[in-house]
Design an enzyme around this catalytic site. Structure first.
Site, PDB file in Angstrom:
ATOM      1  N   LYS A  77       7.508 -11.714   1.658  1.00 31.66           N
ATOM      2  CA  LYS A  77       6.064 -11.444   1.762  1.00 31.66           C
ATOM      3  C   LYS A  77       5.320 -12.192   0.657  1.00 31.66           C
ATOM      4  O   LYS A  77       4.269 -12.806   0.901  1.00 31.66           O
ATOM      5  CB  LYS A  77       5.790  -9.936   1.637  1.00 31.66           C
ATOM      6  CG  LYS A  77       6.262  -9.159   2.850  1.00 31.66           C
ATOM      7  CD  LYS A  77       5.951  -7.676   2.731  1.00 31.66           C
ATOM      8  CE  LYS A  77       6.504  -6.932   3.937  1.00 31.66           C
ATOM      9  NZ  LYS A  77       6.420  -5.487   3.830  1.00 31.66           N
ATOM     10  N   PHE A 103      -9.666   4.091   4.053  1.00 30.20           N
ATOM     11  CA  PHE A 103     -10.037   4.498   5.417  1.00 30.20           C
ATOM     12  C   PHE A 103     -10.099   3.322   6.388  1.00 30.20           C
ATOM     13  O   PHE A 103     -10.564   3.474   7.512  1.00 30.20           O
ATOM     14  CB  PHE A 103     -11.388   5.229   5.407  1.00 30.20           C
ATOM     15  CG  PHE A 103     -11.376   6.495   4.587  1.00 30.20           C
ATOM     16  CD1 PHE A 103     -10.900   7.677   5.128  1.00 30.20           C
ATOM     17  CD2 PHE A 103     -11.797   6.491   3.272  1.00 30.20           C
ATOM     18  CE1 PHE A 103     -10.860   8.843   4.370  1.00 30.20           C
ATOM     19  CE2 PHE A 103     -11.770   7.651   2.499  1.00 30.20           C
ATOM     20  CZ  PHE A 103     -11.296   8.840   3.054  1.00 30.20           C
ATOM     21  N   CYS A 163      -0.465   5.602  10.877  1.00 32.04           N
ATOM     22  CA  CYS A 163      -1.183   6.636  10.121  1.00 32.04           C
ATOM     23  C   CYS A 163      -1.282   7.984  10.822  1.00 32.04           C
ATOM     24  O   CYS A 163      -0.803   8.988  10.298  1.00 32.04           O
ATOM     25  CB  CYS A 163      -2.581   6.127   9.764  1.00 32.04           C
ATOM     26  SG  CYS A 163      -2.518   4.775   8.579  1.00 32.04           S
ATOM     27  N   ARG A 172       4.251   0.364  14.815  1.00 37.37           N
ATOM     28  CA  ARG A 172       4.785   1.625  14.303  1.00 37.37           C
ATOM     29  C   ARG A 172       4.235   2.792  15.141  1.00 37.37           C
ATOM     30  O   ARG A 172       3.031   2.920  15.313  1.00 37.37           O
ATOM     31  CB  ARG A 172       4.419   1.796  12.815  1.00 37.37           C
ATOM     32  CG  ARG A 172       5.186   0.827  11.909  1.00 37.37           C
ATOM     33  CD  ARG A 172       4.780   0.947  10.458  1.00 37.37           C
ATOM     34  NE  ARG A 172       3.534   0.272  10.143  1.00 37.37           N
ATOM     35  CZ  ARG A 172       3.047   0.135   8.895  1.00 37.37           C
ATOM     36  NH1 ARG A 172       3.708   0.638   7.880  1.00 37.37           N
ATOM     37  NH2 ARG A 172       1.918  -0.500   8.671  1.00 37.37           N
TER      38      ARG A 172
HETATM   39  P1  NAD Z   1       2.889  -1.481   4.514  1.00 32.75           P
HETATM   40  O1  NAD Z   1       4.246  -1.008   4.869  1.00 32.75           O
HETATM   41  O2  NAD Z   1       2.233  -2.526   5.354  1.00 32.75           O
HETATM   42  O3  NAD Z   1       2.899  -2.034   2.997  1.00 32.75           O
HETATM   43  C1  NAD Z   1       3.528  -1.408   1.942  1.00 32.75           C
HETATM   44  C2  NAD Z   1       4.093  -2.481   1.021  1.00 32.75           C
HETATM   45  O4  NAD Z   1       4.585  -1.884  -0.162  1.00 32.75           O
HETATM   46  C3  NAD Z   1       5.248  -3.284   1.607  1.00 32.75           C
HETATM   47  O5  NAD Z   1       4.931  -4.666   1.587  1.00 32.75           O
HETATM   48  C4  NAD Z   1       6.438  -2.965   0.685  1.00 32.75           C
HETATM   49  O6  NAD Z   1       7.324  -4.062   0.526  1.00 32.75           O
HETATM   50  C5  NAD Z   1       5.706  -2.634  -0.605  1.00 32.75           C
HETATM   51  N1  NAD Z   1       6.465  -1.853  -1.591  1.00 32.75           N
HETATM   52  C6  NAD Z   1       7.257  -0.774  -1.402  1.00 32.75           C
HETATM   53  N2  NAD Z   1       7.745  -0.330  -2.581  1.00 32.75           N
HETATM   54  C7  NAD Z   1       7.255  -1.149  -3.536  1.00 32.75           C
HETATM   55  C8  NAD Z   1       7.386  -1.202  -4.948  1.00 32.75           C
HETATM   56  N3  NAD Z   1       8.120  -0.315  -5.621  1.00 32.75           N
HETATM   57  N4  NAD Z   1       6.747  -2.178  -5.618  1.00 32.75           N
HETATM   58  C9  NAD Z   1       5.999  -3.088  -4.960  1.00 32.75           C
HETATM   59  N5  NAD Z   1       5.820  -3.079  -3.616  1.00 32.75           N
HETATM   60  C10 NAD Z   1       6.456  -2.125  -2.918  1.00 32.75           C
HETATM   61  O7  NAD Z   1       1.999  -0.174   4.436  1.00 32.75           O
HETATM   62  P2  NAD Z   1       0.426  -0.039   4.753  1.00 32.75           P
HETATM   63  O8  NAD Z   1       0.227   0.053   6.212  1.00 32.75           O
HETATM   64  O9  NAD Z   1      -0.319  -1.051   3.973  1.00 32.75           O
HETATM   65  O10 NAD Z   1       0.138   1.423   4.161  1.00 32.75           O
HETATM   66  C11 NAD Z   1       0.172   1.673   2.781  1.00 32.75           C
HETATM   67  C12 NAD Z   1      -0.410   3.051   2.518  1.00 32.75           C
HETATM   68  O11 NAD Z   1      -1.787   3.079   2.904  1.00 32.75           O
HETATM   69  C13 NAD Z   1       0.257   4.191   3.303  1.00 32.75           C
HETATM   70  O12 NAD Z   1       0.252   5.354   2.512  1.00 32.75           O
HETATM   71  C14 NAD Z   1      -0.653   4.377   4.491  1.00 32.75           C
HETATM   72  O13 NAD Z   1      -0.604   5.671   5.016  1.00 32.75           O
HETATM   73  C15 NAD Z   1      -2.022   4.114   3.870  1.00 32.75           C
HETATM   74  N6  NAD Z   1      -3.032   3.631   4.810  1.00 32.75           N
HETATM   75  C16 NAD Z   1      -2.686   2.726   5.758  1.00 32.75           C
HETATM   76  C17 NAD Z   1      -3.681   2.260   6.635  1.00 32.75           C
HETATM   77  C18 NAD Z   1      -3.316   1.258   7.700  1.00 32.75           C
HETATM   78  O14 NAD Z   1      -4.117   1.101   8.629  1.00 32.75           O
HETATM   79  N7  NAD Z   1      -2.188   0.592   7.648  1.00 32.75           N
HETATM   80  C19 NAD Z   1      -4.995   2.706   6.511  1.00 32.75           C
HETATM   81  C20 NAD Z   1      -5.312   3.614   5.509  1.00 32.75           C
HETATM   82  C21 NAD Z   1      -4.316   4.075   4.658  1.00 32.75           C
END
Ligand code: NAD
Length: 424
Positions: free
Chosen positions: A35, A152, A260, A328
């Site tokens: 990534k 959000f 989510c 997902r």
């Molecule tokens: P994602 O899986 O796309 O991204 C998470 C990233 O974190 C990954 O790239 C992973 O490699 C990295 N990661 C994991 N452990 C790590 C560490 N120790 N150090 C550095 N990087 C690390 O997840 P996302 O969809 O972006 O969601 C992230 C959070 O935001 C979740 O809690 C989700 O519920 C929340 N959220 C998501 C959305 C959405 O639409 N995707 C919207 C609002 C809130």
């Protein structure tokens, strides 16, 4: 301000680039080297309209850089946003393993005051846990503050959502951290709700669960409408015109999916159960959601004579919704699994999601020889398909519209057998 974004997924990458737009200097940290390499090369490792342009722009302007090196990244930045995943654990509650790992690595590596902001969606009480995890990992007692600042944005419109949020929620008990957060968000033109971390954490779950409730409400109503031969679209349009209700999240379909809603509803259900105050309304919403794909498969089976074995079925759409490559918890995956259990010959198409075969067949190739088409994702591409030219390619002409998105009278006039979700 120098900002570190930990976790460069959908939320982290978008958040980082939006802060670049606001004039801040951003570092994106992720443990996943592929990534980081892709992002450094100006390539998104996921699909999000408009985001890659921002990435290229801010790499060129040297406003953003990416790294795998935690120690240096923590030391060099003032505000650290935790944007890692919080997936559903085996008991249904949010799994905080990634958040804990990040908190501990911050504690180990910080050497001056930091504001640590949780943007990941986390249960009530997590700010206190993050504080504890950081404190316990520190060698020397260096001051820090923890803020809850839930996100959000919606995948598919993440850039617009993050640039123009309906509100920003800042949950902290520290005046100093609140001041820094206000400064960080000073160029955003929306209400800022300032509260404590626990309320802030609850706000995110309450918002997503309410939207999920709306979807399950209209889906269960659709099943009733179906039995009563009522077009649920007319009902949702009319009730949505009432400004107290609003038109959004009222489309009957295959139920909610994505990264989510399912996990956040489940997490809030667990939070409520754990303190002995179960939320029956949410438990019902989750149950209705699970049943919705079964209901639709049953409709397909009935229409095709009860037995799907050896039927050729073309599923259009794998992404959990349009304009994203995120699969997902996508309802399409449940539909696909159930169709495979029924031993159908399965064909699958999605305009963006890469299939296991690595191929991107056209819609025409996918439906050739098919007995039925099942529409699972509301991609615009599917709303404008030339059904007249697709029909001669098919073996039988059934359309099962799991998103109530195509013109029923048009396809029926072309001789298709059409079935939507209570779309009479
Ligand atoms: P994602 O899986 O796309 O991204 C998470 C990233 O974190 C990954 O790239 C992973 O490699 C990295 N990661 C994991 N452990 C790590 C560490 N120790 N150090 C550095 N990087 C690390 O997840 P996302 O969809 O972006 O969601 C992230 C959070 O935001 C979740 O809690 C989700 O519920 C929340 N959220 C998501 C959305 C959405 O639409 N995707 C919207 C609002 C809130």
């Amino acid at each position: 301000m120098k900002i570190l974004i930990v976790g460069t997924g959908y939320v982290g990458t978008t958040t980082g680039l939006i802060f670049c737009e606001m004039g801040h200097q951003v570092t994106g940290l992720d443990l996943d080297e592929t990534k980081i390499k892709a992002l450094e090369a100006g390539k998104l490792h996921f699909y999000e309209p408009g985001l890659e342009d921002l990435l290229i722009k801010h790499i060129a302007a040297k406003n953003i850089s990416f790294t795998k090196k935690t120690k240096k990244a923590v030391k060099e930045n003032d505000v650290i946003f935790i944007c890692v995943g919080t997936p559903q654990g085996t008991d249904g509650s949010a799994d905080l393993t990634f958040v804990k790992n990040v908190a501990e690595s911050i504690g180990k590596n910080m050497d001056n005051y930091k504001v640590i902001v949780t943007k990941s969606t986390v249960p009530v009480g997590t700010a206190e846990l993050v504080t504890k995890w950081i404190s316990e990992s520190q060698k020397d007692k260096i001051p820090f503050d923890v803020v809850s600042n839930p996100e959000f944005l919606r995948e598919g419109s993440a850039v617009l959502d993050a640039l123009n949020p309906d509100r920003i929620v800042i949950g902290t008990t520290s005046e100093k951290a609140r001041g820094i957060m206000r400064d960080l968000y000073k160029d955003f033109h929306c209400p800022i709700v300032e509260t404590n971390p626990r309320a802030s954490e609850m706000i995110k779950y309450a918002a997503n669960s309410f939207l999920a409730l709306k979807i399950s409400y209209i889906n269960e109503l659709a099943r009733l409408c179906n039995r009563l031969q009522i077009n649920v679209n007319d009902v949702s349009k009319a009730i949505g015109l009432d400004h107290r209700i609003g038109p959004h999240f009222l489309n009957a379909g295959l139920g909610y999916g994505g990264s989510c809603f399912p996990k956040d509803v489940s997490a809030l259900i667990q939070i409520a159960r754990q303190i002995g105050r179960p939320m029956s309304i949410l438990e019902s919403a989750a149950k209705v959601n699970k049943e919705q794909t079964d209901y639709f498969i049953e409709k397909i089976k009935q229409a095709l004579g009860g037995n799907l074995q050896s039927k050729t079925i073309a599923v259009l759409g794998v992404a959990f919704k349009a304009n994203t490559d995120d699969t997902r918890e996508a309802p399409s995956l449940v539909i696909i699994k159930q169709l495979l259990e029924e031993k159908v010959n399965l064909r699958v198409h999605d305009p963006i999601v890469k299939l296991a075969s690595g191929q991107f067949p056209t819609v025409a190739e996918t439906v050739t020889g098919a007995d039925a088409v099942v529409l699972c994702t509301d991609w615009d591409d599917y709303k404008t398909l030339d059904w007249a030219s697709l029909k001669p390619l098919m073996n039988q002409s059934y359309i099962f519209d799991g998103r109530n998105m195509i013109d029923k009278s048009l396809v029926e006039s072309l001789g298709f057998n059409y079935l939507g979700v209570a779309n009479h």
